[in-house]
Write an enzyme that holds these catalytic residues in place. Structure first.
Site, PDB file in Angstrom:
ATOM      1  N   GLY A   1      -8.049  -8.012   3.351  1.00 30.62           N
ATOM      2  CA  GLY A   1      -6.884  -7.948   4.232  1.00 30.62           C
ATOM      3  C   GLY A   1      -6.741  -6.621   4.931  1.00 30.62           C
TER       4      GLY A   1
ATOM      5  N   LYS B   1      -3.067  -4.757  -0.804  1.00 25.72           N
ATOM      6  CA  LYS B   1      -4.195  -5.243  -1.610  1.00 25.72           C
ATOM      7  C   LYS B   1      -4.266  -4.549  -2.979  1.00 25.72           C
ATOM      8  CE  LYS B   1      -7.199  -3.907   1.541  1.00 25.72           C
ATOM      9  NZ  LYS B   1      -6.261  -3.337   2.546  1.00 25.72           N
TER      10      LYS B   1
ATOM     11  N   THR C   1      -1.952  -2.815  -4.538  1.00 29.26           N
ATOM     12  CA  THR C   1      -0.734  -3.092  -5.322  1.00 29.26           C
ATOM     13  C   THR C   1      -0.851  -4.451  -6.000  1.00 29.26           C
ATOM     14  OG1 THR C   1       0.490  -1.842  -3.659  1.00 29.26           O
ATOM     15  CG2 THR C   1       1.797  -3.206  -5.145  1.00 29.26           C
TER      16      THR C   1
ATOM     17  N   ASP D   1     -12.528   0.837  -1.372  1.00 29.46           N
ATOM     18  CA  ASP D   1     -12.214   2.206  -0.920  1.00 29.46           C
ATOM     19  C   ASP D   1     -13.070   3.259  -1.627  1.00 29.46           C
ATOM     20  OD1 ASP D   1     -10.275   1.140   0.636  1.00 29.46           O
ATOM     21  OD2 ASP D   1      -8.602   2.260  -0.220  1.00 29.46           O
TER      22      ASP D   1
ATOM     23  N   ASP E   1     -13.755   2.195  10.140  1.00 28.15           N
ATOM     24  CA  ASP E   1     -13.339   0.804   9.927  1.00 28.15           C
ATOM     25  C   ASP E   1     -14.424  -0.202  10.302  1.00 28.15           C
ATOM     26  OD1 ASP E   1     -11.014   2.548   9.837  1.00 28.15           O
ATOM     27  OD2 ASP E   1      -9.885   0.679   9.614  1.00 28.15           O
TER      28      ASP E   1
ATOM     29  N   ARG F   1       0.934   2.762   7.394  1.00 28.64           N
ATOM     30  CA  ARG F   1      -0.240   3.645   7.548  1.00 28.64           C
ATOM     31  C   ARG F   1       0.205   5.083   7.835  1.00 28.64           C
ATOM     32  NH1 ARG F   1      -6.275   2.851   7.777  1.00 28.64           N
ATOM     33  NH2 ARG F   1      -6.958   4.789   8.660  1.00 28.64           N
TER      34      ARG F   1
ATOM     35  N   TYR G   1      -5.150   9.833   4.295  1.00 23.48           N
ATOM     36  CA  TYR G   1      -6.548   9.590   3.911  1.00 23.48           C
ATOM     37  C   TYR G   1      -7.307  10.915   3.936  1.00 23.48           C
ATOM     38  CZ  TYR G   1      -5.476   4.652   4.635  1.00 23.48           C
ATOM     39  OH  TYR G   1      -4.931   3.404   4.535  1.00 23.48           O
TER      40      TYR G   1
HETATM   41  N1  LIG Z   1       4.723  -6.497  -1.147  1.00 25.18           N
HETATM   42  C1  LIG Z   1       4.975  -5.313  -0.570  1.00 25.18           C
HETATM   43  N2  LIG Z   1       6.103  -5.143   0.169  1.00 25.18           N
HETATM   44  C2  LIG Z   1       6.363  -3.956   0.752  1.00 25.18           C
HETATM   45  N3  LIG Z   1       5.558  -2.866   0.673  1.00 25.18           N
HETATM   46  C3  LIG Z   1       4.435  -2.988  -0.049  1.00 25.18           C
HETATM   47  C4  LIG Z   1       4.079  -4.223  -0.690  1.00 25.18           C
HETATM   48  N4  LIG Z   1       2.882  -4.047  -1.317  1.00 25.18           N
HETATM   49  C5  LIG Z   1       2.514  -2.766  -1.068  1.00 25.18           C
HETATM   50  N5  LIG Z   1       3.443  -2.138  -0.330  1.00 25.18           N
HETATM   51  C6  LIG Z   1       3.383  -0.750   0.144  1.00 25.18           C
HETATM   52  O1  LIG Z   1       2.430  -0.679   1.204  1.00 25.18           O
HETATM   53  C7  LIG Z   1       1.670   0.527   1.113  1.00 25.18           C
HETATM   54  C8  LIG Z   1       0.196   0.169   0.998  1.00 25.18           C
HETATM   55  O2  LIG Z   1      -0.015  -0.547  -0.214  1.00 25.18           O
HETATM   56  P1  LIG Z   1      -1.457  -0.705  -0.843  1.00 25.18           P
HETATM   57  O3  LIG Z   1      -1.347  -1.650  -1.989  1.00 25.18           O
HETATM   58  O4  LIG Z   1      -2.045   0.640  -1.118  1.00 25.18           O
HETATM   59  O5  LIG Z   1      -2.229  -1.386   0.390  1.00 25.18           O
HETATM   60  P2  LIG Z   1      -3.776  -1.579   0.683  1.00 25.18           P
HETATM   61  O6  LIG Z   1      -4.500  -1.473  -0.641  1.00 25.18           O
HETATM   62  O7  LIG Z   1      -3.865  -2.958   1.282  1.00 25.18           O
HETATM   63  O8  LIG Z   1      -4.171  -0.522   1.661  1.00 25.18           O
HETATM   64  C9  LIG Z   1       2.212   1.285  -0.105  1.00 25.18           C
HETATM   65  O9  LIG Z   1       3.165   2.217   0.373  1.00 25.18           O
HETATM   66  C10 LIG Z   1       2.872   0.198  -0.933  1.00 25.18           C
HETATM   67  O10 LIG Z   1       3.938   0.724  -1.702  1.00 25.18           O
HETATM   68  N1  LIG Z   2     -11.442   6.575   1.556  1.00 26.74           N
HETATM   69  C1  LIG Z   2     -11.945   7.207   2.619  1.00 26.74           C
HETATM   70  O1  LIG Z   2     -12.890   7.954   2.490  1.00 26.74           O
HETATM   71  C2  LIG Z   2     -11.322   6.976   3.968  1.00 26.74           C
HETATM   72  C3  LIG Z   2     -11.447   7.976   4.911  1.00 26.74           C
HETATM   73  C4  LIG Z   2     -10.878   7.764   6.145  1.00 26.74           C
HETATM   74  C5  LIG Z   2     -10.234   6.577   6.438  1.00 26.74           C
HETATM   75  N2  LIG Z   2     -10.136   5.621   5.496  1.00 26.74           N
HETATM   76  C6  LIG Z   2      -9.423   4.376   5.836  1.00 26.74           C
HETATM   77  O2  LIG Z   2      -9.322   3.493   4.753  1.00 26.74           O
HETATM   78  C7  LIG Z   2      -8.919   2.246   5.296  1.00 26.74           C
HETATM   79  C8  LIG Z   2      -9.233   1.128   4.344  1.00 26.74           C
HETATM   80  O3  LIG Z   2      -8.556   1.307   3.126  1.00 26.74           O
HETATM   81  P1  LIG Z   2      -7.133   0.621   2.863  1.00 26.74           P
HETATM   82  O4  LIG Z   2      -7.308  -0.838   3.110  1.00 26.74           O
HETATM   83  O5  LIG Z   2      -6.883   0.958   1.424  1.00 26.74           O
HETATM   84  O6  LIG Z   2      -6.130   1.247   3.792  1.00 26.74           O
HETATM   85  C9  LIG Z   2      -9.649   2.125   6.627  1.00 26.74           C
HETATM   86  O7  LIG Z   2      -8.730   1.680   7.606  1.00 26.74           O
HETATM   87  C10 LIG Z   2     -10.141   3.556   6.905  1.00 26.74           C
HETATM   88  O8  LIG Z   2      -9.776   4.021   8.199  1.00 26.74           O
HETATM   89  C11 LIG Z   2     -10.666   5.814   4.276  1.00 26.74           C
END
Ligand SMILES: Nc1ncnc2c1ncn2[C@@H]1O[C@H](COP(=O)(O)OP(=O)(O)O)[C@@H](O)[C@H]1O
Ligand SMILES: NC(=O)c1ccc[n+]([C@@H]2O[C@H](COP(=O)(O)O)[C@@H](O)[C@H]2O)c1
Length: 170
Positions: A10, A16, A18, A36, A56, A131, A136
């Site tokens: 996703g 994801k 969480t 990641d 990405d 975001r 990151y």
């Molecule tokens: N069900 C939800 N509703 C609202 N915010 C959420 C939910 N799940 C995660 N978040 C928030 O969204 C942000 C990204 O969550 P994360 O699980 O790290 O996403 P991903 O792994 O998809 O990048 C965090 O700040 C988290 O607290």
């Molecule tokens: N972990 C890393 O090294 C790194 C560095 C820069 C950007 N990102 C970002 O991580 C994202 C994917 O991770 P999430 O789905 O957890 O957000 C991508 O959109 C990418 O731009 C990751």
């Protein structure tokens, strides 16, 4: 022991990680692999003519290493059984392996391992808001979300819609 493999793909910041951590707490015999953790070092990631690092795309990830870790995890659980306690609701003879990441369904070798695939989406505004609160390494430069992250997400999602495999969207 059978390993049942669940994909949680996703959009970036779609929740994801969480969700994967919540499921891991609920399931008695569950391990997790996060995409990641397989980003290439910054120096090996291509840069476009605007100076945007091309994170990405599949080429920014060590997918062979990820695949190898997945296969090791499956092998590790083959031939191991755990005793069942009366309180357990889930079958402990099944090992759940959750694989979570933003680009799971475009890598052919990985495609064949999933028993169940999910894809989390959130609307553009909410995704951009979430975001903007995340840092990151390296941090997103100005314009990165609209210039690289979101366009790549849309492109990959459109490609995914053409795939034959069944994916549950939410
Ligand atoms: N069900 C939800 N509703 C609202 N915010 C959420 C939910 N799940 C995660 N978040 C928030 O969204 C942000 C990204 O969550 P994360 O699980 O790290 O996403 P991903 O792994 O998809 O990048 C965090 O700040 C988290 O607290
Ligand atoms: N972990 C890393 O090294 C790194 C560095 C820069 C950007 N990102 C970002 O991580 C994202 C994917 O991770 P999430 O789905 O957890 O957000 C991508 O959109 C990418 O731009 C990751």
């Amino acid at each position: 022991m059978k390993t049942f493999i669940v994909g949680i793909g996703g959009v970036t910041n779609g929740g994801k990680t969480t969700l994967a951590h919540s499921l891991q707490k609920l399931l008695p015999n569950c391990s997790l692999i996060c995409q990641d953790n397989y980003f290439k070092p910054e120096a090996e990631v291509a840069t476009d003519d605007r100076g945007f690092k091309q994170y990405d795309v599949l080429e920014a990830l060590e997918m062979e290493a990820m695949m190898s870790d997945i296969l090791s995890r499956i092998t590790q659980h083959k031939g191991t059984e755990q005793p069942q306690t009366s309180q357990e609701k889930c079958d402990p003879s099944v090992h759940f392996l959750i694989i979570e990441g933003f680009l799971l369904y475009h890598y052919k070798p990985l495609d064949e391992v999933f028993d169940q695939r999910y894809f989390l989406t959130v609307p553009y505004e909410e995704c951009k808001r979430r975001r903007s609160t995340r840092v990151y390494d390296p941090p997103d430069p100005p314009g990165y979300f609209d210039g690289h992250v979101w366009p790549m997400y849309i492109k990959h999602k459109e490609e995914m819609n053409k795939l034959q495999n069944k994916i549950e969207f939410s």
